[in-house]
Design a protein around this motif. Sequence first.
Motif, mmCIF file in Angstrom:
data_model
loop_
_atom_site.group_PDB
_atom_site.id
_atom_site.type_symbol
_atom_site.label_atom_id
_atom_site.label_comp_id
_atom_site.label_asym_id
_atom_site.label_seq_id
_atom_site.Cartn_x
_atom_site.Cartn_y
_atom_site.Cartn_z
ATOM 1 N N ILE A 132 -0.330 1.419 -13.214
ATOM 2 C CA ILE A 132 0.821 0.546 -13.450
ATOM 3 C C ILE A 132 1.462 0.860 -14.803
ATOM 4 C CG2 ILE A 132 1.507 -1.855 -13.869
ATOM 5 C CD1 ILE A 132 -0.603 -2.626 -11.722
ATOM 6 N N GLN A 176 -0.535 1.237 -3.840
ATOM 7 C CA GLN A 176 -0.059 -0.111 -4.163
ATOM 8 C C GLN A 176 0.192 -0.285 -5.651
ATOM 9 O OE1 GLN A 176 -3.162 -2.464 -2.401
ATOM 10 N NE2 GLN A 176 -1.986 -2.811 -0.535
ATOM 11 N N THR A 224 3.610 -1.344 -7.408
ATOM 12 C CA THR A 224 3.631 -2.497 -8.314
ATOM 13 C C THR A 224 4.239 -2.117 -9.655
ATOM 14 O OG1 THR A 224 1.695 -3.461 -7.241
ATOM 15 C CG2 THR A 224 2.198 -4.229 -9.463
#
Length: 79
Positions: free
Chosen positions: A35, A2, A6
């Motif tokens: 990220i 995830q 993202t």
Amino acid sequence: MQAEITGKRLMSLDLKINKLVSSTMTRASQTADIIHKHLSEVPREASCPLLCEGAPFPPDPPSSTWNPGRMVCYLFMFL
């Protein structure tokens, strides 16, 4: 997975991001690192004491060692 998605999505949005900040929790920092791989031009602050994870609410059951110190509340707005 995830966090990778993202990071890719944030990069594709072409937003002006000033800084990447995470809380002091290990998993939050790890997620921010993932990220940040996609936002390498954005400065990465290791962790912010304003986002310090801890005990803002007394534990249940009560603990004689619980000492939250001075509590400060901050409001952040993300656009």
